[in-house]
Design an enzyme around this catalytic site. Structure first.
Site, PDB file in Angstrom:
ATOM      1  N   LYS A   1       0.831  -1.211   0.000  1.00 19.10           N
ATOM      2  CA  LYS A   1       0.000   0.000   0.000  1.00 19.10           C
ATOM      3  C   LYS A   1       0.866   1.262   0.000  1.00 19.10           C
ATOM      4  O   LYS A   1       0.627   2.190  -0.766  1.00 19.10           O
ATOM      5  CB  LYS A   1      -0.917   0.041   1.239  1.00 19.10           C
ATOM      6  CG  LYS A   1      -1.872  -1.129   1.352  1.00 19.10           C
ATOM      7  CD  LYS A   1      -2.830  -0.957   2.530  1.00 19.10           C
ATOM      8  CE  LYS A   1      -2.169  -0.928   3.896  1.00 19.10           C
ATOM      9  NZ  LYS A   1      -1.526  -2.200   4.283  1.00 19.10           N
TER      10      LYS A   1
ATOM     11  N   ARG B   1      -9.243   0.758   8.906  1.00 23.16           N
ATOM     12  CA  ARG B   1      -8.824  -0.615   9.180  1.00 23.16           C
ATOM     13  C   ARG B   1      -9.901  -1.397   9.915  1.00 23.16           C
ATOM     14  O   ARG B   1      -9.704  -2.571  10.197  1.00 23.16           O
ATOM     15  CB  ARG B   1      -7.571  -0.592  10.041  1.00 23.16           C
ATOM     16  CG  ARG B   1      -6.276  -0.887   9.266  1.00 23.16           C
ATOM     17  CD  ARG B   1      -5.151  -0.749  10.244  1.00 23.16           C
ATOM     18  NE  ARG B   1      -3.943  -1.413   9.914  1.00 23.16           N
ATOM     19  CZ  ARG B   1      -2.883  -0.807   9.376  1.00 23.16           C
ATOM     20  NH1 ARG B   1      -2.934   0.446   9.020  1.00 23.16           N
ATOM     21  NH2 ARG B   1      -1.760  -1.466   9.179  1.00 23.16           N
TER      22      ARG B   1
ATOM     23  N   ARG C   1      11.855  -5.642   4.411  1.00 19.56           N
ATOM     24  CA  ARG C   1      11.390  -4.248   4.316  1.00 19.56           C
ATOM     25  C   ARG C   1      12.235  -3.333   5.192  1.00 19.56           C
ATOM     26  O   ARG C   1      12.619  -3.691   6.304  1.00 19.56           O
ATOM     27  CB  ARG C   1       9.929  -4.179   4.754  1.00 19.56           C
ATOM     28  CG  ARG C   1       9.395  -2.757   4.730  1.00 19.56           C
ATOM     29  CD  ARG C   1       7.933  -2.733   4.560  1.00 19.56           C
ATOM     30  NE  ARG C   1       7.226  -2.926   5.814  1.00 19.56           N
ATOM     31  CZ  ARG C   1       5.926  -2.706   5.947  1.00 19.56           C
ATOM     32  NH1 ARG C   1       5.213  -2.319   4.907  1.00 19.56           N
ATOM     33  NH2 ARG C   1       5.332  -2.921   7.095  1.00 19.56           N
TER      34      ARG C   1
ATOM     35  N   ARG D   1      11.474  -1.897  10.751  1.00 22.38           N
ATOM     36  CA  ARG D   1      10.430  -1.508  11.707  1.00 22.38           C
ATOM     37  C   ARG D   1      10.304  -2.567  12.796  1.00 22.38           C
ATOM     38  O   ARG D   1      10.293  -3.757  12.504  1.00 22.38           O
ATOM     39  CB  ARG D   1       9.095  -1.383  10.981  1.00 22.38           C
ATOM     40  CG  ARG D   1       8.807   0.019  10.528  1.00 22.38           C
ATOM     41  CD  ARG D   1       7.633   0.061   9.599  1.00 22.38           C
ATOM     42  NE  ARG D   1       6.425  -0.539  10.155  1.00 22.38           N
ATOM     43  CZ  ARG D   1       5.250  -0.490   9.532  1.00 22.38           C
ATOM     44  NH1 ARG D   1       5.140   0.107   8.357  1.00 22.38           N
ATOM     45  NH2 ARG D   1       4.197  -1.036  10.075  1.00 22.38           N
TER      46      ARG D   1
ATOM     47  N   ARG E   1      -0.179  -9.289  13.186  1.00 23.07           N
ATOM     48  CA  ARG E   1      -0.781  -8.235  12.348  1.00 23.07           C
ATOM     49  C   ARG E   1      -1.636  -8.838  11.239  1.00 23.07           C
ATOM     50  O   ARG E   1      -2.669  -8.287  10.874  1.00 23.07           O
ATOM     51  CB  ARG E   1       0.315  -7.333  11.775  1.00 23.07           C
ATOM     52  CG  ARG E   1       0.977  -6.489  12.867  1.00 23.07           C
ATOM     53  CD  ARG E   1       2.262  -5.857  12.397  1.00 23.07           C
ATOM     54  NE  ARG E   1       2.032  -4.847  11.388  1.00 23.07           N
ATOM     55  CZ  ARG E   1       2.975  -4.418  10.531  1.00 23.07           C
ATOM     56  NH1 ARG E   1       4.190  -4.946  10.564  1.00 23.07           N
ATOM     57  NH2 ARG E   1       2.695  -3.476   9.659  1.00 23.07           N
TER      58      ARG E   1
HETATM   59  P1  AMP Z   1       1.057   0.591   9.018  1.00 20.23           P
HETATM   60  O1  AMP Z   1       2.253   1.456   8.871  1.00 20.23           O
HETATM   61  O2  AMP Z   1      -0.096   1.062   8.191  1.00 20.23           O
HETATM   62  O3  AMP Z   1       1.352  -0.869   8.789  1.00 20.23           O
HETATM   63  O4  AMP Z   1       0.583   0.729  10.543  1.00 20.23           O
HETATM   64  C1  AMP Z   1       1.415   0.320  11.610  1.00 20.23           C
HETATM   65  C2  AMP Z   1       0.607   0.174  12.882  1.00 20.23           C
HETATM   66  O5  AMP Z   1      -0.005   1.434  13.207  1.00 20.23           O
HETATM   67  C3  AMP Z   1      -0.548  -0.814  12.823  1.00 20.23           C
HETATM   68  O6  AMP Z   1      -0.131  -2.138  13.063  1.00 20.23           O
HETATM   69  C4  AMP Z   1      -1.446  -0.271  13.926  1.00 20.23           C
HETATM   70  O7  AMP Z   1      -0.948  -0.608  15.205  1.00 20.23           O
HETATM   71  C5  AMP Z   1      -1.292   1.231  13.773  1.00 20.23           C
HETATM   72  N1  AMP Z   1      -2.299   1.783  12.830  1.00 20.23           N
HETATM   73  C6  AMP Z   1      -2.060   2.390  11.636  1.00 20.23           C
HETATM   74  N2  AMP Z   1      -3.195   2.760  11.033  1.00 20.23           N
HETATM   75  C7  AMP Z   1      -4.201   2.357  11.867  1.00 20.23           C
HETATM   76  C8  AMP Z   1      -5.617   2.418  11.812  1.00 20.23           C
HETATM   77  N3  AMP Z   1      -6.264   2.970  10.773  1.00 20.23           N
HETATM   78  N4  AMP Z   1      -6.310   1.913  12.867  1.00 20.23           N
HETATM   79  C9  AMP Z   1      -5.705   1.374  13.922  1.00 20.23           C
HETATM   80  N5  AMP Z   1      -4.377   1.251  14.039  1.00 20.23           N
HETATM   81  C10 AMP Z   1      -3.624   1.739  13.017  1.00 20.23           C
END
Ligand code: AMP
Length: 210
Positions: free
Chosen positions: A13, A88, A123, A156, A167
């Site tokens: 994404k 999400r 990554r 990360r 996740r």
């Molecule tokens: P990402 O970088 O999009 O993979 O997000 C990393 C982490 O941030 C996720 O595993 C969640 O803990 C938190 N996070 C990001 N976006 C959301 C969302 N829309 N709702 C809830 N938690 C989020």
């Protein structure tokens, strides 16, 4: 173009969002990047979000809904935006509806779990600007250094294999129902994302009609 990118963690994404952002000249709103920035700056929101993120859990809906509703009022969102990583949960999608946000298209990037687990270990992200790279598929020009801002590239914490599995579980339980939610609204386009960045970009552009 008001666009949502859906997909499991590591589906691509963020990578596709950067490409679309350059092509259409609209900003990407990545809730993950905003939260990581908040953690780095030790803001109240960041301190609260950290334990959820480290455990591979979702941050509470009201926190991300608050972040996005603030961000969408900025001037640069007037001509459209790309939401990367939000919504999400169905509750977050309904909150967007309640805010009066009219989404034009939702692109779901589909990659199976075993490919995701392999992908995530390679990554790397820029600790300064959040741009993402991969040690095999998207190498920076200089090893360990971000092409865009010169920041340091790091693994990360939540890309550790056991956290990735958590996740993915969270994705299937809480986020995947959004595919049906947006399909029912007639704005969903599902595309394969398992055979490389360029091939996925071609499908994304085809879906967008650009
Ligand atoms: P990402 O970088 O999009 O993979 O997000 C990393 C982490 O941030 C996720 O595993 C969640 O803990 C938190 N996070 C990001 N976006 C959301 C969302 N829309 N709702 C809830 N938690 C989020």
């Amino acid at each position: 173009m008001k666009l949502i990118l859906l997909g499991a963690p590591g589906a691509g994404k963020g990578t596709q969002a950067e490409i679309i952002c350059n092509k259409l000249n609209i900003p990407t709103i990545s809730t993950g990047n905003i939260l990581r920035e908040a953690i780095k700056n030790k803001t109240e929101r960041g301190v609260m979000a950290k334990s959820f993120m480290d455990a591979g859990k979702l941050v509470p809906d009201e926190v991300v809904v608050g972040i996005v509703s603030e961000r969408l009022t900025a001037d640069d969102c007037k001509n459209g935006f790309i939401l990367d990583g939000m919504p999400r949960t169905v509750a977050q999608a309904k909150a967007l509806d309640d805010m009066g946000v009219q989404i034009d298209m939702v692109i779901s990037i589909e990659v199976d779990d075993s490919a995701i687990e392999r992908r995530m270990s390679g990554r790397r992200v820029c600790e300064a600007c959040g741009s993402s790279y991969h040690i095999e598929h998207k190498q920076p020009k200089a090893e360990g250094v971000c092409d865009s801002c010169g920041g340091k590239l790091v693994l990360r914490a939540d890309d550790a294999p056991e956290t990735v599995r958590d996740r993915l579980r969270v994705y299937h339980e809480q986020t995947e129902p959004l595919v049906e939610f947006y399909n029912a609204k007639g704005i969903l386009k599902a595309i394969a994302g398992d055979d490389g960045i360029d091939a996925t970009t071609r499908r994304v552009f085809e879906a967008l009609g650009v």
